[in-house]
Design a protein around this motif. Structure first.
Motif, PDB file in Angstrom:
ATOM      1  N   GLY A 143       0.817  -1.212   0.000  1.00 30.07           N
ATOM      2  CA  GLY A 143       0.000   0.000   0.000  1.00 30.07           C
ATOM      3  C   GLY A 143       0.845   1.253   0.000  1.00 30.07           C
ATOM      4  N   ASP A 144       1.976   1.212   0.707  1.00 36.45           N
ATOM      5  CA  ASP A 144       2.892   2.358   0.701  1.00 36.45           C
ATOM      6  C   ASP A 144       3.488   2.569  -0.689  1.00 36.45           C
ATOM      7  OD1 ASP A 144       2.576   2.917   3.440  1.00 36.45           O
ATOM      8  OD2 ASP A 144       4.075   1.406   3.978  1.00 36.45           O
ATOM      9  N   LEU A 145       3.856   1.473  -1.345  1.00 37.71           N
ATOM     10  CA  LEU A 145       4.399   1.595  -2.705  1.00 37.71           C
ATOM     11  C   LEU A 145       3.352   2.182  -3.644  1.00 37.71           C
ATOM     12  CD1 LEU A 145       6.583   1.150  -4.797  1.00 37.71           C
ATOM     13  CD2 LEU A 145       5.828  -1.229  -5.019  1.00 37.71           C
ATOM     14  N   HIS A 146       2.129   1.705  -3.518  1.00 41.27           N
ATOM     15  CA  HIS A 146       1.049   2.241  -4.346  1.00 41.27           C
ATOM     16  C   HIS A 146       0.873   3.744  -4.101  1.00 41.27           C
ATOM     17  CE1 HIS A 146      -2.785   2.411  -6.483  1.00 41.27           C
ATOM     18  NE2 HIS A 146      -3.301   3.020  -5.440  1.00 41.27           N
ATOM     19  N   ALA A 147       0.905   4.143  -2.836  1.00 39.04           N
ATOM     20  CA  ALA A 147       0.745   5.558  -2.509  1.00 39.04           C
ATOM     21  C   ALA A 147       1.878   6.391  -3.097  1.00 39.04           C
ATOM     22  CB  ALA A 147       0.677   5.746  -0.992  1.00 39.04           C
ATOM     23  N   LEU A 148       3.086   5.866  -3.074  1.00 38.23           N
ATOM     24  CA  LEU A 148       4.228   6.598  -3.625  1.00 38.23           C
ATOM     25  C   LEU A 148       4.059   6.851  -5.120  1.00 38.23           C
ATOM     26  CD1 LEU A 148       7.306   4.920  -1.870  1.00 38.23           C
ATOM     27  CD2 LEU A 148       6.499   7.271  -1.571  1.00 38.23           C
ATOM     28  N   VAL A 149       3.659   5.823  -5.858  1.00 32.99           N
ATOM     29  CA  VAL A 149       3.553   6.005  -7.300  1.00 32.99           C
ATOM     30  C   VAL A 149       2.330   6.865  -7.663  1.00 32.99           C
ATOM     31  CG1 VAL A 149       4.840   3.913  -7.848  1.00 32.99           C
ATOM     32  CG2 VAL A 149       2.365   3.792  -7.653  1.00 32.99           C
ATOM     33  N   VAL A 150       1.246   6.756  -6.888  1.00 34.05           N
ATOM     34  CA  VAL A 150       0.068   7.585  -7.157  1.00 34.05           C
ATOM     35  C   VAL A 150       0.375   9.053  -6.830  1.00 34.05           C
ATOM     36  CG1 VAL A 150      -2.287   8.106  -6.411  1.00 34.05           C
ATOM     37  CG2 VAL A 150      -1.634   5.752  -6.929  1.00 34.05           C
ATOM     38  N   ASP A 151       1.051   9.291  -5.709  1.00 33.46           N
ATOM     39  CA  ASP A 151       1.438  10.667  -5.373  1.00 33.46           C
ATOM     40  C   ASP A 151       2.325  11.251  -6.470  1.00 33.46           C
ATOM     41  OD1 ASP A 151       0.011  10.511  -3.034  1.00 33.46           O
ATOM     42  OD2 ASP A 151       1.761  10.281  -1.729  1.00 33.46           O
ATOM     43  N   ASN A 152       3.232  10.423  -6.985  1.00 38.68           N
ATOM     44  CA  ASN A 152       4.102  10.886  -8.060  1.00 38.68           C
ATOM     45  C   ASN A 152       3.303  11.171  -9.323  1.00 38.68           C
ATOM     46  OD1 ASN A 152       6.773  11.456  -9.069  1.00 38.68           O
ATOM     47  ND2 ASN A 152       6.651   9.543 -10.232  1.00 38.68           N
ATOM     48  N   ALA A 153       2.298  10.339  -9.591  1.00 42.36           N
ATOM     49  CA  ALA A 153       1.441  10.567 -10.757  1.00 42.36           C
ATOM     50  C   ALA A 153       0.714  11.901 -10.643  1.00 42.36           C
ATOM     51  CB  ALA A 153       0.440   9.421 -10.901  1.00 42.36           C
ATOM     52  N   LEU A 154       0.200  12.199  -9.464  1.00 44.62           N
ATOM     53  CA  LEU A 154      -0.490  13.470  -9.248  1.00 44.62           C
ATOM     54  C   LEU A 154       0.456  14.649  -9.445  1.00 44.62           C
ATOM     55  CD1 LEU A 154      -2.600  12.512  -6.105  1.00 44.62           C
ATOM     56  CD2 LEU A 154      -3.527  13.188  -8.340  1.00 44.62           C
ATOM     57  N   ALA A 155       1.677  14.516  -8.914  1.00 46.97           N
ATOM     58  CA  ALA A 155       2.650  15.612  -9.036  1.00 46.97           C
ATOM     59  C   ALA A 155       3.022  15.849 -10.494  1.00 46.97           C
ATOM     60  CB  ALA A 155       3.889  15.289  -8.216  1.00 46.97           C
ATOM     61  N   LEU A 156       3.222  14.774 -11.247  1.00 46.63           N
ATOM     62  CA  LEU A 156       3.617  14.920 -12.643  1.00 46.63           C
ATOM     63  C   LEU A 156       2.463  15.438 -13.511  1.00 46.63           C
ATOM     64  CD1 LEU A 156       5.761  11.684 -13.100  1.00 46.63           C
ATOM     65  CD2 LEU A 156       6.592  14.041 -13.197  1.00 46.63           C
ATOM     66  N   LYS A 157       1.258  15.029 -13.193  1.00 45.63           N
ATOM     67  CA  LYS A 157       0.115  15.438 -14.015  1.00 45.63           C
ATOM     68  C   LYS A 157      -0.309  16.875 -13.735  1.00 45.63           C
ATOM     69  CE  LYS A 157      -4.481  14.045 -15.585  1.00 45.63           C
ATOM     70  NZ  LYS A 157      -4.076  14.054 -16.999  1.00 45.63           N
ATOM     71  N   HIS A 158      -0.273  17.265 -12.471  1.00 52.86           N
ATOM     72  CA  HIS A 158      -0.835  18.562 -12.103  1.00 52.86           C
ATOM     73  C   HIS A 158       0.215  19.590 -11.656  1.00 52.86           C
ATOM     74  CE1 HIS A 158      -4.802  16.853 -12.505  1.00 52.86           C
ATOM     75  NE2 HIS A 158      -4.499  15.902 -11.661  1.00 52.86           N
ATOM     76  N   LYS A 192       4.506  21.111 -11.762  1.00 53.62           N
ATOM     77  CA  LYS A 192       5.540  21.484 -12.718  1.00 53.62           C
ATOM     78  C   LYS A 192       6.476  20.299 -12.929  1.00 53.62           C
ATOM     79  CE  LYS A 192       9.168  24.893 -13.623  1.00 53.62           C
ATOM     80  NZ  LYS A 192       9.884  26.097 -13.106  1.00 53.62           N
ATOM     81  N   ARG A 193       6.727  19.955 -14.166  1.00 50.96           N
ATOM     82  CA  ARG A 193       7.577  18.815 -14.504  1.00 50.96           C
ATOM     83  C   ARG A 193       9.032  19.149 -14.167  1.00 50.96           C
ATOM     84  NH1 ARG A 193       7.080  14.510 -18.059  1.00 50.96           N
ATOM     85  NH2 ARG A 193       8.970  13.842 -19.153  1.00 50.96           N
ATOM     86  N   PRO A 194       9.686  18.347 -13.309  1.00 46.69           N
ATOM     87  CA  PRO A 194      11.063  18.667 -12.924  1.00 46.69           C
ATOM     88  C   PRO A 194      12.055  18.254 -14.007  1.00 46.69           C
ATOM     89  CG  PRO A 194      10.395  16.626 -11.887  1.00 46.69           C
ATOM     90  CD  PRO A 194       9.181  17.149 -12.619  1.00 46.69           C
ATOM     91  N   PRO A 195      13.248  18.827 -14.014  1.00 46.11           N
ATOM     92  CA  PRO A 195      14.302  18.350 -14.911  1.00 46.11           C
ATOM     93  C   PRO A 195      14.605  16.879 -14.613  1.00 46.11           C
ATOM     94  CG  PRO A 195      14.903  20.464 -13.945  1.00 46.11           C
ATOM     95  CD  PRO A 195      13.693  19.993 -13.207  1.00 46.11           C
ATOM     96  N   ARG A 196      15.058  16.161 -15.618  1.00 46.87           N
ATOM     97  CA  ARG A 196      15.273  14.721 -15.450  1.00 46.87           C
ATOM     98  C   ARG A 196      16.307  14.415 -14.368  1.00 46.87           C
ATOM     99  NH1 ARG A 196      13.406   9.669 -17.720  1.00 46.87           N
ATOM    100  NH2 ARG A 196      14.128   8.360 -16.030  1.00 46.87           N
ATOM    101  N   ASP A 197      17.382  15.179 -14.299  1.00 47.23           N
ATOM    102  CA  ASP A 197      18.417  14.921 -13.291  1.00 47.23           C
ATOM    103  C   ASP A 197      17.843  15.046 -11.878  1.00 47.23           C
ATOM    104  OD1 ASP A 197      20.254  14.438 -15.243  1.00 47.23           O
ATOM    105  OD2 ASP A 197      21.267  16.381 -15.079  1.00 47.23           O
TER     106      ASP A 197
END
Length: 205
Positions: free
Chosen positions: A158-173, A175-180
């Motif tokens: 569940g923690d892993l799921h939360a991490l990837v979902v939180d990341n999805a929200l950050a990337l979708k809504h 500012k996209r960070p530089p790759r580095d």
């Protein structure tokens, strides 16, 4: 009255035109979904395909039908390849490190993957199936890693799921960070979840 030969399109010609339109739409949808996510306006897909928006509805029934026609190529094949490769890695610590890194890489490169994770179109049976496969893989990989002490004992699927979902929200809504910067933060996440033995081994990274 004399009928001019070829003035009326034959049935085979109409079928060929329909197939060509469908392939143009599919190709345009793959490019648009991979570049902008599944919520891209259908007008943009239609323009790229050289057809009208109405043609998309005629050929695919709308957005959900179009998504389901191309989702294997856009998201599923890449995700399933990550899962399959993770299962070939014997070391539990290396497996979870590869898996999380690869998932976050997909999230960065493929906006459509974040729409799947966020269940943006929950009416799509194919999208929900992809979500179920991902959830099952998370549970499988995390359970194995915890059993071998490769993860912090309190860390769950569940923690892993939360991490990837939180990341999805950050990337979708957000500012996209530089790759580095993004990759550096991936390493921070790994350092935070790995167990003591895996963290010690990872110190040489």
């Amino acid at each position: 009255m004399r009928v001019v030969a070829g003035a009326v399109p034959s049935e085979s010609r109409l079928r060929a035109d329909a197939r060509r339109n469908s392939e143009q739409i599919r190709s345009a949808a793959v490019g648009a979904f991979q570049g902008q996510g599944l919520t891209v306006p259908l007008e943009e897909v239609a323009k790229a395909a050289g057809v009208s928006k109405a043609t998309i509805f005629n050929r695919f029934g709308g957005r959900i039908g179009l998504i389901e026609a191309v989702i294997e190529e856009v998201v599923a094949s890449a995700l399933f390849a990550v899962i399959d490769h993770a299962r070939t890695i014997d070391d539990a610590g290396e497996r979870i490190a590869y898996y999380l890194t690869a998932i976050r890489d997909l999230q960065y490169r493929q906006p459509a993957f974040n729409d799947v994770l966020l269940q943006t179109y929950a009416d799509s049976e194919q999208l929900m199936r992809i979500c179920r496969v991902g959830t099952e893989a998370n549970e499988e990989i995390v359970t194995a890693a915890r059993a071998r002490g490769a993860l912090r004992p309190e860390f769950t699927a569940g923690d892993l799921h939360a991490l990837v979902v939180d990341n999805a929200l950050a990337l979708k809504h957000g500012k996209r960070p530089p790759r580095d910067d993004y990759d550096r933060r991936t390493r921070y996440v790994l350092d935070g979840i790995l167990g003591s033995s895996s963290s010690a081994a990872a110190g040489g990274r």
